[in-house]
Design a protein around this motif. Structure first.
Motif, short mmCIF file in Angstrom:
data_model
loop_
_atom_site.label_atom_id
_atom_site.label_comp_id
_atom_site.label_asym_id
_atom_site.label_seq_id
_atom_site.Cartn_x
_atom_site.Cartn_y
_atom_site.Cartn_z
N PRO A 50 0.83 -1.20 0.00
CA PRO A 50 0.00 0.00 0.00
C PRO A 50 0.87 1.26 0.00
O PRO A 50 2.08 1.17 0.18
N TYR A 51 0.22 2.40 -0.20
CA TYR A 51 0.96 3.67 -0.08
C TYR A 51 0.10 4.67 0.68
O TYR A 51 -1.05 4.39 1.00
N ARG A 52 0.71 5.82 0.99
CA ARG A 52 -0.05 6.83 1.75
C ARG A 52 -0.30 8.05 0.88
O ARG A 52 0.45 8.32 -0.06
N LEU A 53 -1.35 8.77 1.25
CA LEU A 53 -1.77 9.94 0.49
C LEU A 53 -2.19 11.00 1.49
O LEU A 53 -2.68 10.65 2.57
N ARG A 54 -1.99 12.27 1.14
CA ARG A 54 -2.43 13.32 2.06
C ARG A 54 -3.29 14.32 1.30
O ARG A 54 -2.86 14.88 0.29
N LEU A 55 -4.52 14.51 1.73
CA LEU A 55 -5.42 15.49 1.12
C LEU A 55 -5.72 16.52 2.20
O LEU A 55 -6.53 16.27 3.09
N GLY A 56 -5.02 17.66 2.14
CA GLY A 56 -5.15 18.65 3.23
C GLY A 56 -4.71 17.99 4.52
O GLY A 56 -3.65 17.38 4.61
N THR A 57 -5.59 18.07 5.52
CA THR A 57 -5.23 17.48 6.81
C THR A 57 -5.53 15.98 6.86
O THR A 57 -5.17 15.32 7.82
N ARG A 58 -6.18 15.46 5.84
CA ARG A 58 -6.57 14.04 5.89
C ARG A 58 -5.45 13.16 5.35
O ARG A 58 -4.93 13.40 4.26
N ARG A 59 -5.12 12.14 6.13
CA ARG A 59 -4.11 11.17 5.68
C ARG A 59 -4.83 9.87 5.34
O ARG A 59 -5.66 9.40 6.12
N LEU A 60 -4.50 9.33 4.19
CA LEU A 60 -5.24 8.14 3.74
C LEU A 60 -4.28 7.00 3.41
O LEU A 60 -3.19 7.23 2.86
N LEU A 61 -4.73 5.79 3.71
CA LEU A 61 -4.03 4.58 3.30
C LEU A 61 -4.65 4.12 1.98
O LEU A 61 -5.88 4.00 1.89
N VAL A 62 -3.81 3.87 0.96
CA VAL A 62 -4.36 3.43 -0.32
C VAL A 62 -3.92 1.98 -0.57
O VAL A 62 -2.73 1.68 -0.53
N VAL A 63 -4.90 1.11 -0.80
CA VAL A 63 -4.63 -0.33 -0.88
C VAL A 63 -5.07 -0.87 -2.24
O VAL A 63 -6.17 -0.56 -2.72
N ALA A 64 -4.21 -1.72 -2.84
CA ALA A 64 -4.54 -2.33 -4.13
C ALA A 64 -4.72 -3.85 -4.03
O ALA A 64 -5.36 -4.45 -4.89
N ASP A 65 -4.16 -4.47 -3.02
CA ASP A 65 -4.19 -5.94 -2.92
C ASP A 65 -5.62 -6.44 -2.69
O ASP A 65 -6.24 -6.14 -1.66
N PRO A 66 -6.15 -7.25 -3.64
CA PRO A 66 -7.55 -7.68 -3.51
C PRO A 66 -7.84 -8.47 -2.25
O PRO A 66 -8.93 -8.36 -1.67
#
Ligand code: HEM
Length: 493
Positions: A50-66
């Motif tokens: 997975p990787y991480r993403l930041r949208l303003g103050t929001r931090r998100l975990l992005v997952v591709a593994d089904p």
């Protein structure tokens, strides 16, 4: 309870790779809303899973593994939820209901909604679907007679909204035969507005309304009026025939009966919210998937010929299916639907929020932690599908399940990798209805007409546009009369 079993200590979100961003804004400026999914998929290829993403103050975990995605989706409603933003945004737009609720509230609404989708009910509704599909055929026959190009997306939405109104509300709204202002003109605005609001940096509309927000309010008000109309009609039917309360004929009647029982904990707002939810969830998704299917078949003549031959052999003299068994025999057309949803899932992103601290894809998330699941990533992975870029419907045919042809993990596993309808306890309750509608519409198209062309605005490949659901941009369909008129009159208009 964790979402995945991990031998090692879970990683922290801040330890993950991810696209570099700006202070305060994070990656917000790198994202165009209409290409949100493509950007996230692109970063998954660059930064890994997975990787991480930041949208303003929001931090998100992005997952591709089904496998990790499916495990997390199964962990609902106790551990993983729809986001607070979605619940609030949808409720503001009038469709707080089964889609936009969490926890116990969701559980109550889900069991109420599921009653409408049982196979017996769908079977009893089939004659109305035949009727609606015959109208659809007449609409396209007129386009053939006048030589007009068809706005594919708009016409398919007329079909899907008529179908869902018939099933869920027992209402014949007949937008297919109307050129007046139809309910879609309001429905069309809701998903894109929700999509924009979910991505907004700041919820300004709660404090100040711009002209676009005032226009949106007018669409929401018009829809509320339409929804109240459906509810009033259903209440009138129940009053006229009290026996219907014991065996409600459709979703709206079932919801009213449930709401009226003293211990239900449900109110008028729940009924109205779910009515609008059905219209929205049932319209866009199915119509956009059909648009993609028509487009992909038009670009793959061998698959188109096989689908057409299957339809014409099954229908015989009919031009529109009139019996459920005919639909059941359309294996290749169904395979085309699965292959379309693998390549062009109309919900390529599923955004969730942790109800409590958990581990997803080996990464620790606190309560409230946000995650995005890339539902197409596994479907485009050669470890799961041979030649994943190819449109190859035959890979979905029985008896071997998805055909190996090299590279497919195991028969039957493909449906666990390609999850166009989500997974777990919140999997799409409309999936069988959607498949039925799609097979009906494709059988009508291939049984009645020849596809002359499916044009894109610039002549290139169809562009994907994200507006809460993902659709092809601006497809124009041209049809001509079926070229083997020998098959007999059937139910030609
Ligand atoms: C090709 C057509 C469709 C696609 C691709 C699709 C896809 C989806 C997806 C991805 C979800 C989220 C699932 C999850 O969170 O795991 C969903 C939920 C839902 N869909 Fe569909 N859908 C389609 C058609 C329909 C139809 C025809 C209806 C009903 C008329 C419908 C009603 C719903 C509802 C009510 C939910 C919310 C379920 C819940 O949260 O418990 N969908 N759909």
């Amino acid at each position: 309870m964790t979402s995945v079993a991990v031998a090692d200590r879970p990683r922290r979100l801040s330890d993950l790779p991810g696209p570099p961003g700006l202070p305060l804004l994070g990656n917000s400026l790198q994202i165009q809303p209409e290409r949100f999914h493509l950007q996230l998929e692109d970063w998954s290829r660059t930064h890994g899973d997975p990787y991480r993403l930041r949208l303003g103050t929001r931090r998100l975990l992005v997952v591709a593994d089904p496998a990790a995605i499916a495990a997390a989706l199964r962990d609902r409603p106790a551990v993983i939820n729809r986001t607070e933003r979605l619940v609030r945004g949808a409720t503001e737009l009038g469709f707080g209901g089964v889609f936009a609720s969490n926890g116990e509230d969701w559980r109550r609404q889900r069991s109420m909604v599921m009653a409408a989708f049982d196979p017996g009910h769908i079977k009893s509704y089939f004659p109305s679907l035949v009727h609606i599909t015959q109208r659809f055929q007449r609409r396209w026959q007129r386009a053939v007679d006048t030589g007009a190009a068809i706005d594919l997306g708009a016409d398919l939405m007329r079909y899907t909204v008529d179908a869902i109104a018939g099933l869920a509300f027992g209402a014949d709204i007949n937008t297919l035969e109307s050129d007046d202002e139809v309910i879609q003109q309001h429905l069309d605005k809701i998903f894109p507005a929700l999509g924009r609001r979910l991505q907004a940096f700041f919820p300004y509309w709660r404090y100040v309304k711009l002209p676009a927000d005032r226009r949106l309010d007018r669409h929401v008000a018009a829809l509320r009026e339409a929804v109240q109309g459906f509810i009033a009609q259903a209440r009138a039917r129940l009053a006229a025939e009290p026996a219907r309360r014991a065996a409600p004929a459709n979703l709206i009647e079932a919801m009213i009966v449930a709401r009226d029982s003293p211990a239900s904990g449900l109110g008028d707002r729940d009924v109205a919210g779910n009515v609008l939810t059905m219209l929205l969830a049932g319209e866009d998704t199915t119509a956009n998937t059909l648009s993609w299917m028509v487009y992909l078949l038009s670009r793959h003549p061998a698959a188109l010929a096989r689908a057409r031959d299957e339809v014409r052999a099954v229908l015989g003299d009919d031009r529109v299916p009139t019996r459920l068994e005919q639909l059941a025999a359309l294996d290749y057309v169904e395979a085309c639907a699965h292959e379309t949803m693998r390549l062009k899932p109309v919900a390529p992103l599923l955004v969730m929020q942790a109800a409590r601290a958990t581990v997803v894809a080996g990464v620790a998330l606190p309560a409230g932690g946000l995650m995005v699941f890339l539902s197409r990533a596994g479907s485009m992975d050669a470890r799961h599908f041979a030649q994943p870029e190819a449109f190859e419907p035959a890979r979905w045919l029985k008896p071997t399940g998805p055909q190996a042809g090299g590279g497919v993990a195991a028969p039957g596993s493909a449906k666990r990798v390609s999850m166009p309808f989500g997974a777990g306890p919140r999997i799409c309750p409309g999936r069988y209805l959607a498949l039925l509608e799609m097979k009906m519409a494709m059988a009508m198209l291939l049984g009645s007409f020849e596809i002359e062309s499916v044009a894109t605005p610039d002549g290139g490949p169809a562009r994907e546009r994200m507006a809460f659901t993902m659709s092809p941009v601006g497809l124009k369909l041209r049809l001509r009369a079926r070229s083997d008129p020998a098959a007999g009159p059937g139910d030609r208009p």
